[in-house]
Write a protein that holds these residues in place. Structure first.
Motif, PDB file in Angstrom:
ATOM      1  N   HIS A 594       0.604  -1.002  -0.184  1.00 53.55           N
ATOM      2  CA  HIS A 594      -0.006  -0.024   0.059  1.00 53.55           C
ATOM      3  C   HIS A 594       1.041   1.122   0.289  1.00 53.55           C
ATOM      4  O   HIS A 594       1.545   1.145   0.715  1.00 53.55           O
ATOM      5  CB  HIS A 594      -0.381   0.327   1.023  1.00 53.55           C
ATOM      6  N   PRO A 595       0.655   2.278  -0.812  1.00 50.21           N
ATOM      7  CA  PRO A 595       1.344   3.292  -0.266  1.00 50.21           C
ATOM      8  C   PRO A 595       1.941   4.173   0.524  1.00 50.21           C
ATOM      9  O   PRO A 595       2.762   4.726   1.099  1.00 50.21           O
ATOM     10  CB  PRO A 595       0.677   4.401  -1.471  1.00 50.21           C
ATOM     11  N   CYS A 630     -10.315   7.373  -0.479  1.00 48.02           N
ATOM     12  CA  CYS A 630      -9.395   7.035   0.459  1.00 48.02           C
ATOM     13  C   CYS A 630      -8.610   7.984   1.996  1.00 48.02           C
ATOM     14  O   CYS A 630      -8.211   8.976   1.522  1.00 48.02           O
ATOM     15  CB  CYS A 630      -8.101   6.520  -0.466  1.00 48.02           C
ATOM     16  N   PHE A 632      -5.493   7.715   2.825  1.00 49.31           N
ATOM     17  CA  PHE A 632      -4.803   8.520   2.818  1.00 49.31           C
ATOM     18  C   PHE A 632      -4.638   9.418   2.084  1.00 49.31           C
ATOM     19  O   PHE A 632      -3.390   9.615   1.032  1.00 49.31           O
ATOM     20  CB  PHE A 632      -3.128   7.536   2.647  1.00 49.31           C
ATOM     21  N   GLN A 633      -5.894   9.868   1.018  1.00 49.60           N
ATOM     22  CA  GLN A 633      -5.611  10.553   0.115  1.00 49.60           C
ATOM     23  C   GLN A 633      -4.761  12.001   0.225  1.00 49.60           C
ATOM     24  O   GLN A 633      -4.033  12.446  -0.381  1.00 49.60           O
ATOM     25  CB  GLN A 633      -6.994  10.759  -0.990  1.00 49.60           C
ATOM     26  N   CYS A 636      -1.051  11.025  -0.103  1.00 54.82           N
ATOM     27  CA  CYS A 636       0.000  10.110  -1.239  1.00 54.82           C
ATOM     28  C   CYS A 636      -0.023  10.778  -2.403  1.00 54.82           C
ATOM     29  O   CYS A 636      -0.437  11.323  -3.141  1.00 54.82           O
ATOM     30  CB  CYS A 636      -1.627   9.138  -1.575  1.00 54.82           C
ATOM     31  N   ARG A 638       1.192   8.488  -4.530  1.00 53.00           N
ATOM     32  CA  ARG A 638       0.500   8.060  -6.246  1.00 53.00           C
ATOM     33  C   ARG A 638      -0.725   8.011  -6.685  1.00 53.00           C
ATOM     34  O   ARG A 638      -1.841   7.551  -7.448  1.00 53.00           O
ATOM     35  CB  ARG A 638       0.805   6.652  -5.718  1.00 53.00           C
ATOM     36  N   ILE A 639      -1.337   9.463  -5.973  1.00 51.77           N
ATOM     37  CA  ILE A 639      -3.023   9.412  -5.864  1.00 51.77           C
ATOM     38  C   ILE A 639      -3.952   9.572  -7.553  1.00 51.77           C
ATOM     39  O   ILE A 639      -2.622   9.948  -8.771  1.00 51.77           O
ATOM     40  CB  ILE A 639      -3.326  10.538  -5.341  1.00 51.77           C
ATOM     41  N   LEU A 640      -4.589   8.743  -8.132  1.00 57.27           N
ATOM     42  CA  LEU A 640      -4.801   8.735  -8.935  1.00 57.27           C
ATOM     43  C   LEU A 640      -6.164   9.957  -9.817  1.00 57.27           C
ATOM     44  O   LEU A 640      -5.758  10.221 -10.513  1.00 57.27           O
ATOM     45  CB  LEU A 640      -5.886   7.256  -8.991  1.00 57.27           C
ATOM     46  N   CYS A 644      -9.444   8.286  -5.836  1.00 55.13           N
ATOM     47  CA  CYS A 644      -9.536   8.687  -4.478  1.00 55.13           C
ATOM     48  C   CYS A 644     -10.072   8.960  -3.948  1.00 55.13           C
ATOM     49  O   CYS A 644     -10.528   8.637  -3.148  1.00 55.13           O
ATOM     50  CB  CYS A 644      -7.937   8.766  -4.397  1.00 55.13           C
ATOM     51  N   PRO A 649     -11.337   3.024  -1.291  1.00 54.81           N
ATOM     52  CA  PRO A 649     -10.607   1.900  -2.350  1.00 54.81           C
ATOM     53  C   PRO A 649     -10.831  -0.028  -2.282  1.00 54.81           C
ATOM     54  O   PRO A 649     -11.110  -0.193  -0.877  1.00 54.81           O
ATOM     55  CB  PRO A 649      -9.195   1.877  -1.956  1.00 54.81           C
ATOM     56  N   CYS A 662      -6.377  -0.559  -2.047  1.00 56.72           N
ATOM     57  CA  CYS A 662      -6.324   1.042  -2.898  1.00 56.72           C
ATOM     58  C   CYS A 662      -6.282   0.990  -4.230  1.00 56.72           C
ATOM     59  O   CYS A 662      -6.873  -0.387  -4.989  1.00 56.72           O
ATOM     60  CB  CYS A 662      -4.063   0.937  -2.864  1.00 56.72           C
ATOM     61  N   HIS A 663      -6.790   1.482  -4.953  1.00 56.52           N
ATOM     62  CA  HIS A 663      -7.196   1.649  -7.070  1.00 56.52           C
ATOM     63  C   HIS A 663      -6.248   1.675  -7.307  1.00 56.52           C
ATOM     64  O   HIS A 663      -7.132   0.897  -8.241  1.00 56.52           O
ATOM     65  CB  HIS A 663      -7.830   3.152  -6.295  1.00 56.52           C
ATOM     66  N   ILE A 664      -4.999   1.696  -7.309  1.00 58.59           N
ATOM     67  CA  ILE A 664      -4.199   1.201  -8.099  1.00 58.59           C
ATOM     68  C   ILE A 664      -3.783  -0.775  -7.981  1.00 58.59           C
ATOM     69  O   ILE A 664      -3.927  -0.648  -7.141  1.00 58.59           O
ATOM     70  CB  ILE A 664      -2.564   1.794  -7.900  1.00 58.59           C
TER      71      ILE A 664
HETATM   72  S1  SF4 Z   1      -6.257   4.646  -2.764  1.00 60.65           S
HETATM   73 FE1  SF4 Z   1      -5.551   6.754  -4.262  1.00 60.65          FE
HETATM   74  S2  SF4 Z   1      -5.166   7.603  -2.656  1.00 60.65           S
HETATM   75 FE2  SF4 Z   1      -5.532   5.741  -1.779  1.00 60.65          FE
HETATM   76  S3  SF4 Z   1      -3.756   5.094  -1.351  1.00 60.65           S
HETATM   77 FE3  SF4 Z   1      -4.119   3.720  -3.702  1.00 60.65          FE
HETATM   78  S4  SF4 Z   1      -3.530   5.344  -4.577  1.00 60.65           S
HETATM   79 FE4  SF4 Z   1      -3.048   6.164  -2.712  1.00 60.65          FE
END
Ligand code: SF4
Ligand SMILES: Nc1ncnc2c1ncn2[C@@H]1O[C@H](COP(=O)(O)OP(=O)(O)O)[C@@H](O)[C@H]1O
Ligand code: SF4
Ligand SMILES: [Mg+2]
Lengths: 675, 297
Positions: A594-595, A630, A632-633, A636, A638-640, A644, A649, A662-664
């Motif tokens: 996880h990020p 999320c 952690f937004q 993060c 790596r935020i999408l 997010c 997620p 996570c969404h990734i």
């Molecule tokens: S869901 Fe989005 S904000 Fe949350 S950890 Fe994954 S990439 Fe980062």
């Protein structure tokens, strides 16, 4: 030869005991601080490192006095100087950043004003110049938009930002020497890594000499050119940072490095026996004798001298250093942890949420808790009998909160806590019967707080025995002795008070008290964070041993990922009261992560100058979990994008059974993280 | 940092603990003086009925206002009573009433303070407000009211004084309890499921006892002053009971020509107050409690 800034010569500092004996805190310390170098002073609590750092600015704590020697700065002895003259040096030539300096900022004054005060005091700048200097300083400590920060109050900044302000204030007088006493202790791992990186930058940028005092070899390793290892008021080893950490030629340092858990090691490191002697208890022989693996007969009665080895540019205080010179690579061996994991679930949390929000009158009357964004939410964990599951996350991530609800000390807002698959445990103490209370016991972070200072060890351990089993007289005593034995303490400890024990011994008593209840589950809240590094491994090994003997289940809360790696079977990572990742230890410590786990792992400080922390995210602190999306937004990297921020997620499960929220997609995460 | 080597220390009997505290107190000059004065007064209070040379209420008009002499050491008062006799017996009254008054203050103040500190929240708020409201009435007026309704017998004075001087103790006990209950050892005891009673008795009281006792000792000297003021105003013990406040009040008009009748009780009262004060201070120091921040008011 480079210029020497501060020369400490044969310095001894001590105090008079009640009986009138002279007791030494520092014994004959000599060292030089050169221009532009960073010297790390490392030692356990009570080894005299802070006393030494304070003496370097001409300050001797109340109750202590200089017995002999001097601290020479600009060819005058600071310890003999008049206060008036010292004032001209302190803050201008020598500045100090004490522990929690950030928290010590005056709460009702704006940051800019406080820095301005420091400038007025410690520099000769005019008013117009000072204004410019303030933003220059704030820039230098890399605070975002200095102009707005200057207008804020300390409480509007995060812990890391406050610490940066403290650094800025220390730099106000452009000092030649900067003394730092545990400047990052108490900060979160990620913040700690950021502050250290800043200090490195400042050392390079300004050429200021620094003396960095810490108990944490991991932090010391990141900043120092040279390391001084103190033990029981003496320098036992001094030399170039890399050599000390890679090839320590003093048995204490060697043992210490072997006993520190590392991220790369699964299993418990070997522990060092015993604890550092108290000041005044050592009269002759080597002060490390009791704990030394290399000791000989002659170490018992003769004190080794600090010997300078020209070829290694190192000073060492040991008769036997030679046996370490050739072979002192720290080959860490670990005791693999045995898991007595059974298939039976002993505790399960489903959909647990917890709120600290003050309840409205109507809700109070109806005896319910309502909060649409609770501190802790969506906690689903099933814990197997005999497992050690760790909860990790920065401070404020809700680890202790969850423990409190499991212990029945804090009412949950919703969700179910089940024991042994069928028994619902209320999160309210009053609704639990005595047996429900007995099966779950707590061990706390700081044994100074968790043991009643007015009770003897005997009285402390007797409490659960009397309460749950009604034991009396001889039987009670027999059980107490038994328990003390299990935590490797002798019978004579029974009549001692907590203040007469060392930190490690106190924690053992707390462990004995928890086991006295014959619990099924023990909740450990940061149980080794308040302990010295050299005793940490011993307590961890003890916990592991007891667990194997009794089949106890541990829920182990810690912010230290290396410790968690050493002891746990499974890890759950929390951010803002929401789970990010749950899985078997070995998988959580591998990518994909996880990020947020990635950030935590990157920030771990290892006692190795070659392993630098990776700073992935900003060290900002969020006050509240986000309403949607999320957790952690906010941090993060790596935020999408929108997804997010709007959608929680999904849990994704790796091949090894690690769940990541996570969404990734996992594949992409892995690809990015390995690069 | 604790600087002394404490490793040799073992569990001590209560007797050993108490004697160690007393020795520590006496090792400071101020503590030594305080203790000596206090002990002197206490001994005198015990033996005064046996050593008093005359009957304290024997009125003898022929002996009015005699100056001190070999026969009447401190002279006689306006009714011809022996001032020495009345002075040493007066200390007995003052000490007894205020000592038991302080005990009552300690008991209710300490227990209520601990209770409030422990339960906290609304109950604590309400109780403290009631206590404050009660005690915001000037105590001397309230005492006058009580005394005029119920009389000036010892059975009234002791509990009434005890009640009024317990307020400060409630505050101290509550604050000390507040500090203690935040500690993990209390959390730990609660999580184990100990009863409230057992938590108060075993966990809290040993940790707040010292602070409360010191406060009680301090209150004692204040109560002594208060009690004597009451008598001075004529609302304390009633004549002919020998009492310092009464004696001062009676003789104050005679000050210019019969100073002896007023000097003796003044010296008695002030020395006892100073003695208790110094002792309480030394007691606090011996227990390592810093009182400098909370002066009694
Ligand atoms: S869901 Fe989005 S904000 Fe949350 S950890 Fe994954 S990439 Fe980062
Ligand atoms: N008694 C309390 N009242 C209000 N908020 C609290 C209280 N205790 C903790 N919190 C908040 O709850 C969150 C989680 O705290 P905690 O469980 O102590 O985290 P951790 O143990 O992971 O450091 C934090 O935001 C903290 O500020
Ligand atoms: S001198 Fe002896 S006891 Fe001391 S560290 Fe060296 S080998 Fe060990
Ligand atoms: Mg915590």
């Amino acid at each position: 030869m480079t210029e020497i800034i501060q020369k400490v010569k044969n310095l001894s500092i001590g105090f008079k005991s009640k009986k009138g004996e002279e007791i030494l805190i520092l014994r004959n310390i000599s060292t030089n601080i050169k221009k532009g170098e960073t010297v790390g002073i490392v030692g356990e609590s009570g080894s005299g490192k802070s006393t030494l750092a304070l003496a370097m600015m001409g300050y001797v704590k109340h109750g202590l006095y200089t017995i002999g020697g001097e601290c020479e700065f600009n060819s005058s002895n600071l310890l003999k100087m008049k206060n008036r003259d010292l004032e001209k040096i302190r803050g201008r030539k020598i500045a100090m950043i004490p522990q929690n300096a950030g928290q010590a900022l005056t709460p009702n004054l704006k940051i800019g004003y406080q820095i301005d005060e420091a400038l007025q005091l410690h520099s000769d700048l005019k008013e117009e110049e000072r204004e410019k200097k303030i933003s220059e300083l704030l820039n230098k400590v890399r605070l975002p938009s200095p102009e707005t920060i200057a207008l804020r109050y300390p409480h509007e900044l995060s812990g890391g930002q406050q610490q940066r302000v403290a650094v800025a204030m220390a730099l106000a007088g452009t000092p030649d020497l900067l003394l730092l006493d545990e400047p990052t202790t108490g900060l979160d791992v990620t913040t700690q890594a950021h502050v250290l990186e800043l200090l490195n930058f400042i050392a390079k940028d300004t050429g200021t000499s620094m003396v960095y005092v810490s108990h944490d070899l991991g932090a010391i390793a990141q900043v120092s050119d040279r390391i001084i290892v103190m033990y029981s008021g003496e320098i036992v080893l001094e030399g170039p940072s890399r050599d000390i950490l890679k090839k320590p030629i003093h048995p204490y340092t060697y043992g210490l490095l072997k006993s520190i858990p590392k991220l790369s090691l699964a299993g418990l490191p070997q522990s060092m026996p015993g604890s550092q002697p108290q000041p005044g208890t050592m009269y002759r022989g080597c002060s490390f004798f009791d704990r030394c693996d290399f000791s000989e007969e002659k170490c018992k009665n003769n004190s080794p001298k600090l010997e300078y080895l020209e070829d290694l540019n190192t000073s060492v205080r040991c008769f036997n250093y030679k046996s370490l010179v050739n072979d002192s690579q720290v080959n860490q061996t670990v005791n693999k942890i045995k898991t007595s994991l059974q298939d039976k679930e002993i505790l399960s949390l489903s959909e647990v949420s917890i709120s600290y929000a003050k309840q409205k009158l109507l809700d109070q009357v109806l005896n319910r808790i309502s909060d649409d964004n609770p501190t802790v939410k969506d906690i689903n964990i099933n814990i197997k009998k005999g497992e050690t599951i760790a909860l990790v996350g920065e401070s404020g991530s809700g680890k202790s909160t969850i423990l409190k609800s499991i212990a029945g000390l804090l009412r949950t807002k919703g969700g179910i806590i089940k024991f042994d698959q069928n028994r619902n445990l209320s999160s309210d103490l009053k609704e639990r019967d005595p047996n429900d209370l007995r099966i779950i016991q707590l061990i706390f972070q700081n044994p100074d707080e968790s043991l009643n200072p007015n009770h003897t060890v005997e009285e402390i351990i007797a409490q659960p025995l009397k309460l749950y089993f009604g034991l009396k007289s001889d039987e009670l005593k027999k059980n107490i002795i038994d328990l003390l034995q299990k935590v490797r303490l002798g019978e004579f400890y029974m009549s001692r008070y907590p203040r007469q024990l060392s930190g490690g011994e106190k924690q053992r008593v707390a462990v004995a008290r928890a086991f006295a209840a014959k619990p099924d589950i023990i909740l450990c809240d940061e149980v080794t964070s308040a302990l010295d590094v050299s005793v940490q491994a011993a307590v961890l090994n003890l916990l592991q041993q007891l667990k194997e003997d009794f089949g106890t289940t541990y829920i182990f809360v810690s912010h230290d990922l290396a410790v968690v790696r050493a002891i746990s079977d499974r890890v759950a990572v929390l951010y803002q009261g929401r789970l990010c990742e749950v899985g078997p230890s070995k998988d959580v410590y591998q990518f994909p992560s996880h990020p947020y786990t990635e950030v935590l792992l990157g920030a771990v400080l290892e006692p190795d100058p070659d392993i630098k922390p990776k700073l992935v995210a900003e060290d900002i602190v969020e006050e509240k979990p986000p309403q949607k999306g999320c957790s952690f937004q906010g941090r993060c990297s790596r935020i999408l994008g929108d997804i997010c921020k709007s959608e929680v997620p999904p849990w994704q499960i790796t091949n090894s059974g690690n769940s990541i929220r996570c969404h990734i997609p996992l594949k992409e995460l892995q690809k990015d993280q390995i690069n | 940092m604790k600087l002394d080597n404490i490793y040799q220390e073992e569990k001590k009997s209560n007797f050993a603990k108490v004697s160690e505290i007393i020795i520590t107190m006496a090792s400071r000059p101020s503590g030594f003086i305080g203790l000596s004065i206090l002990i002197f007064h206490v001994i005198l209070a015990f033996i005064s009925p046996y050593i008093a040379p005359y009957d304290f209420k024997a009125i003898n008009p022929t002996l009015m206002l005699q100056a001190p002499s070999a026969e009447y050491w401190f002279g006689t008062d306006d009714l011809g009573r022996d001032v020495f006799t009345r002075t040493i017996l007066g200390g007995r009254t003052a000490l007894t009433i205020t000592f038991f008054g302080s005990l009552i203050a300690l008991l209710w103040g300490g227990l209520l303070g601990i209770f409030c500190g422990l339960v906290g929240g609304k109950t604590d708020d309400i109780v403290m407000r009631i206590v404050d409201a009660f005690l915001s009435i000037p105590w001397i007026l309230a005492m006058l009211l009580i005394v005029s309704l119920l009389g000036t017998s010892t059975e009234v004075l002791i509990p009434a004084l005890g009640f009024f001087y317990g307020k400060g103790i409630v505050r101290v006990a509550r604050a000390a309890t507040h500090d203690v209950i935040a500690k993990d050892f209390i959390v730990s005891a609660r999580a184990r499921g100990h009863s409230n009673f057992s938590i108060i008795w075993f966990e809290i009281i040993p940790n707040v006892r010292d602070a409360i006792l010191v406060e009680g000792a301090m209150r004692w000297s204040w109560m002594l002053l208060g009690f004597s003021s009451l008598s001075f105003l004529g609302f304390g013990v009633s004549p002919p009971t020998p009492d310092w406040g009464l004696m001062i009040s009676n003789a104050r008009g005679l000050m210019s020509f019969a100073y002896w009748s007023v000097i003796a009780p003044i010296v008695g009262l002030s020395s006892l107050i100073i003695g208790i004060n110094l002792t309480a201070d030394a007691f606090a120091k011996a227990l390592g409690i810093d009182r400098s921040t909370k002066a009694p008011v």
